[in-house]
Design a protein around this motif. Structure first.
Motif, PDB file in Angstrom:
ATOM      1  N   VAL A  66      16.672  14.766  81.962  1.00  9.21           N
ATOM      2  CA  VAL A  66      16.661  13.813  83.080  1.00  9.21           C
ATOM      3  C   VAL A  66      18.037  13.693  83.729  1.00  9.21           C
ATOM      4  O   VAL A  66      18.257  14.153  84.852  1.00  9.21           O
ATOM      5  N   PHE A  67      18.983  13.076  83.031  1.00 10.50           N
ATOM      6  CA  PHE A  67      20.248  12.730  83.667  1.00 10.50           C
ATOM      7  C   PHE A  67      21.147  13.939  83.928  1.00 10.50           C
ATOM      8  O   PHE A  67      21.879  13.967  84.927  1.00 10.50           O
ATOM      9  N   GLY A  68      21.091  14.932  83.068  1.00 14.23           N
ATOM     10  CA  GLY A  68      21.873  16.141  83.304  1.00 14.23           C
ATOM     11  C   GLY A  68      21.440  16.872  84.568  1.00 14.23           C
ATOM     12  O   GLY A  68      22.263  17.153  85.459  1.00 14.23           O
ATOM     13  N   PRO A  69      20.144  17.215  84.677  1.00 13.37           N
ATOM     14  CA  PRO A  69      19.680  17.864  85.912  1.00 13.37           C
ATOM     15  C   PRO A  69      19.908  17.021  87.161  1.00 13.37           C
ATOM     16  O   PRO A  69      20.284  17.551  88.213  1.00 13.37           O
ATOM     17  N   LEU A  70      19.697  15.703  87.043  1.00 13.93           N
ATOM     18  CA  LEU A  70      19.927  14.831  88.195  1.00 13.93           C
ATOM     19  C   LEU A  70      21.381  14.883  88.634  1.00 13.93           C
ATOM     20  O   LEU A  70      21.688  14.997  89.827  1.00 13.93           O
ATOM     21  N   LYS A  71      22.288  14.783  87.674  1.00  8.75           N
ATOM     22  CA  LYS A  71      23.713  14.798  88.016  1.00  8.75           C
ATOM     23  C   LYS A  71      24.111  16.133  88.650  1.00  8.75           C
ATOM     24  O   LYS A  71      24.905  16.167  89.606  1.00  8.75           O
TER      25      LYS A  71
ATOM     26  N   ALA B 282      15.240  11.602  97.749  1.00 10.64           N
ATOM     27  CA  ALA B 282      14.034  11.915  96.971  1.00 10.64           C
ATOM     28  C   ALA B 282      13.539  13.327  97.238  1.00 10.64           C
ATOM     29  O   ALA B 282      13.191  14.076  96.310  1.00 10.64           O
ATOM     30  N   ALA B 283      13.486  13.707  98.510  1.00 10.41           N
ATOM     31  CA  ALA B 283      12.966  15.032  98.849  1.00 10.41           C
ATOM     32  C   ALA B 283      13.862  16.132  98.291  1.00 10.41           C
ATOM     33  O   ALA B 283      13.370  17.145  97.756  1.00 10.41           O
ATOM     34  N   GLN B 284      15.172  15.947  98.402  1.00  8.36           N
ATOM     35  CA  GLN B 284      16.096  16.966  97.905  1.00  8.36           C
ATOM     36  C   GLN B 284      16.015  17.095  96.391  1.00  8.36           C
ATOM     37  O   GLN B 284      16.060  18.204  95.840  1.00  8.36           O
ATOM     38  N   ILE B 285      15.921  15.958  95.691  1.00  2.00           N
ATOM     39  CA  ILE B 285      15.820  15.982  94.225  1.00  2.00           C
ATOM     40  C   ILE B 285      14.529  16.677  93.807  1.00  2.00           C
ATOM     41  O   ILE B 285      14.526  17.540  92.914  1.00  2.00           O
ATOM     42  N   THR B 286      13.427  16.309  94.450  1.00  3.78           N
ATOM     43  CA  THR B 286      12.138  16.906  94.111  1.00  3.78           C
ATOM     44  C   THR B 286      12.168  18.417  94.326  1.00  3.78           C
ATOM     45  O   THR B 286      11.747  19.198  93.458  1.00  3.78           O
ATOM     46  N   GLY B 287      12.656  18.832  95.477  1.00  2.00           N
ATOM     47  CA  GLY B 287      12.695  20.263  95.784  1.00  2.00           C
ATOM     48  C   GLY B 287      13.552  21.047  94.816  1.00  2.00           C
ATOM     49  O   GLY B 287      13.176  22.142  94.369  1.00  2.00           O
TER      50      GLY B 287
ATOM     51  N   MET C  94      10.401  12.043  89.524  1.00  2.00           N
ATOM     52  CA  MET C  94      11.850  11.856  89.416  1.00  2.00           C
ATOM     53  C   MET C  94      12.483  11.662  90.782  1.00  2.00           C
ATOM     54  O   MET C  94      13.397  10.855  90.945  1.00  2.00           O
ATOM     55  N   GLY C  95      11.972  12.381  91.773  1.00  2.00           N
ATOM     56  CA  GLY C  95      12.489  12.184  93.119  1.00  2.00           C
ATOM     57  C   GLY C  95      12.215  10.779  93.623  1.00  2.00           C
ATOM     58  O   GLY C  95      13.079  10.140  94.240  1.00  2.00           O
ATOM     59  N   GLN C  96      11.000  10.276  93.344  1.00  2.00           N
ATOM     60  CA  GLN C  96      10.621   8.933  93.766  1.00  2.00           C
ATOM     61  C   GLN C  96      11.485   7.881  93.083  1.00  2.00           C
ATOM     62  O   GLN C  96      11.962   6.926  93.712  1.00  2.00           O
ATOM     63  N   LEU C  97      11.710   8.041  91.785  1.00  2.00           N
ATOM     64  CA  LEU C  97      12.453   7.046  91.019  1.00  2.00           C
ATOM     65  C   LEU C  97      13.953   7.073  91.316  1.00  2.00           C
ATOM     66  O   LEU C  97      14.590   6.023  91.397  1.00  2.00           O
ATOM     67  N   TYR C  98      14.515   8.248  91.470  1.00  2.00           N
ATOM     68  CA  TYR C  98      15.978   8.368  91.521  1.00  2.00           C
ATOM     69  C   TYR C  98      16.531   8.743  92.892  1.00  2.00           C
ATOM     70  O   TYR C  98      17.724   9.000  93.027  1.00  2.00           O
ATOM     71  N   GLY C  99      15.686   8.704  93.916  1.00  2.00           N
ATOM     72  CA  GLY C  99      16.154   9.046  95.257  1.00  2.00           C
ATOM     73  C   GLY C  99      17.267   8.140  95.751  1.00  2.00           C
ATOM     74  O   GLY C  99      18.173   8.577  96.468  1.00  2.00           O
TER      75      GLY C  99
END
Length: 523
Positions: free
Chosen positions: A298-303, A337-342, A357-362
């Motif tokens: 979760v947090f690694g890929p998001l960062k 959100a869109a960029q994270i999801t993609g 994840m895009g919805q939650l962390y956008g």
């Protein structure tokens, strides 16, 4: 759920610490004959909000009212010709008004082996029945009142208690002289010779305690009477102290609400590593494995994704050894959100999980030391929100599921001011108006903002060997709601008013002894 653990040993040590300084109230006049000076205390009326009424422990109840700061001041005024001082007492020491949906006071109780604030058991007996026939009342503090409310007609009209669009206040409904009157009208009807006014806290506090979510906006600085703080406060002061009046009075400014225990008790990084331990009782801890998994999945890929977008500071990796910041939704951030999801889909993450994840962390980020976590948020940290997006492992408030706006007062982030800065700016503006009005009306002035900052310092305030600070519960000055004071705290406030009155009007009212009043009660 985060436990608010309070050590009784620490309480005893902090409340009764002897110091080399006997008292910080060095302008007492206890050895001088009591005189009224240039003031007339024969009819004293106090106007304000919950702080004036004696509100404490999240409720208004008899024992708290009897230790309100105006009642303490009135007691000292009697030594210099002051008259009676009546308060619209509640029916009991629970404080709840069931018919108005007002809960009982908070008490300390042992919960899961630790002391924690809980609602007092029982059913409050106070109703909305009007008690003006036993009045009039000289303590006209109305919990929840803003500046505009004190001049608003029908603020005590029972018909205005519509929960969807309230125009009245249940506390004033109890003791208003009529359904059409205003607080200031009922005060002036008593023809007071001396008035104290401490109002304006709620014009910014409501916004702060609701996390700046828009449900209780800050009162605008400018605008017409009834809308803008400046014009409304000036109009209120003009009604109380019209040109040519012989009436004397004292006004106080607004403390910095961001420094009260409600915002300082819970740190910005309150999530301990063991919060991620999901092993059954008696089994070895799996917290480190879970932290590794969350960082990897979760947090690694998001960062990594956010860093590529120039927003890497939004998310931090979880620590195995230190307290972790909470995850919050920051509406001021660009929604990615869109960029994270993609990016996640491109990396092979299933579409459904990537979309979640895009919805939650956008617009999510981890909290920083600039953010303030309200005391009430401690009861939701780690719980599961009622949301279709709350699915494992994204189902824990503040750890993997972002806290909503109401749960955090956002501070400056990436050099962009947040809600904390809005609160501070409004406080400065409001206090400038209050001081200007005090000067123009030649009134005594209490710098309560400075006194509360002193109380919030490490050294605190000392009276007769007892040290008081703004530390939650153990500091002795604040009650269990983290906003309002104990009887001892109100004693400190009373002395500030008395000192200012004496300085302005050459009176010699003696100060009260805060140590004689009550603090937080332990089971």
């Amino acid at each position: 759920m985060k436990k608010i653990i309070i050590s009784t040993i620490a309480v005893s040590a902090l409340l009764f610490t002897a110091t080399s300084c006997n008292t910080d109230f060095d302008t007492d006049v206890k050895d001088i004959p009591v005189t009224k000076g240039e003031a007339d205390f024969s009819k004293y009326v106090a106007l304000g909000n919950s702080l004036t009424s004696g509100f404490r422990d999240n409720a208004l109840y008899i024992d708290g009212q009897n230790e309100s700061y105006p009642s303490m001041i009135a007691m000292q005024m009697r030594l210099a010709g002051g008259g009676g001082f009546k308060q619209p007492l509640m029916n009991d020491n629970l404080g709840g008004i069931p018919s108005a949906g007002i809960a009982n006071k908070k008490i300390l109780a042992v919960v899961a082996g630790a002391l924690a604030p809980v609602d007092a058991p029982g059913t409050g007996t106070t109703t909305l029945a009007n008690i003006y026939s036993a009045g009039p009342y000289q303590n006209m503090g109305v919990p929840g009142a803003k500046v505009a409310h004190l001049i608003a007609p029908k603020y005590g009209d029972p018909a205005g208690l519509n929960p969807l669009a309230p125009t009245a206040n249940p506390y004033f409904v109890r003791f208003a002289s009529s359904s059409t009157t205003s607080v200031v009208a009922d005060a002036l009807a008593q023809n007071p010779t001396f008035v104290s006014l401490w109002i304006g806290n709620n014009d910014v506090l409501g916004y702060a305690t609701s996390g700046g979510d828009g449900s209780n906006p800050i009162t605008p600085v400018d605008g017409p009477i009834g809308v803008g703080f400046n014009s409304t406060y000036s109009a209120l002061a003009g009604m109380l102290f019209p040109s040519g009046t012989t009436r004397k009075g004292v006004v106080a400014n607004i403390p910095d609400v961001t420094s009260i225990p409600f915002f300082t008790r819970v740190p910005y990084n309150p999530v301990p590593p063991d919060r991620f331990n999901t092993a059954l009782s008696g089994s070895p801890s799996n917290q480190n494995a879970n932290i590794d998994a969350l960082n990897a999945q979760v947090f690694g890929p998001l960062k990594q994704i956010l860093t590529g977008l120039g927003q890497g500071s939004r998310i931090q990796l979880l620590s195995k050894t230190e307290g972790n910041p909470v995850v919050l939704k920051d509406e001021s951030l660009t929604n990615l959100a869109a960029q994270i999801t993609g990016a996640l889909v491109a990396a092979g993450v299933p579409v459904q999980q990537a979309g979640l994840m895009g919805q939650l962390y956008g617009q999510a980020r981890h909290s920083t030391s600039q953010d303030l976590i309200p005391l009430t948020t401690s009861t939701v940290l780690g719980t599961t929100p009622s949301s279709p997006f709350a699915v494992a492992p994204f189902d824990k408030y503040g750890t993997t599921y972002p806290l909503e706006d109401k749960h955090v007062l956002r501070g400056k982030f990436n050099n962009v001011n947040g809600e904390v800065e809005e609160v501070l700016a409004a406080t400065v503006a409001f206090n400038a108006t209050i001081k200007s009005v005090a000067d123009s009306k030649n009134l005594a002035f209490v710098d309560m903002n400075a006194k509360m900052k002193e109380l919030n310092s490490k050294s605190g305030i000392v009276w007769d060997g007892v040290r008081y600070t703004a530390t939650f519960v153990t500091g002795g000055a604040f009650s269990l709601d983290g906003v309002h004071l104990t009887g001892r705290g109100y004693g400190i406030v009373a002395n500030e008013f008395i000192k200012s009155i004496n300085m302005k009007y050459r009176s010699t009212l003696p100060q009260v002894d805060p140590n004689k009043y009550s603090g937080v009660k332990f089971p």
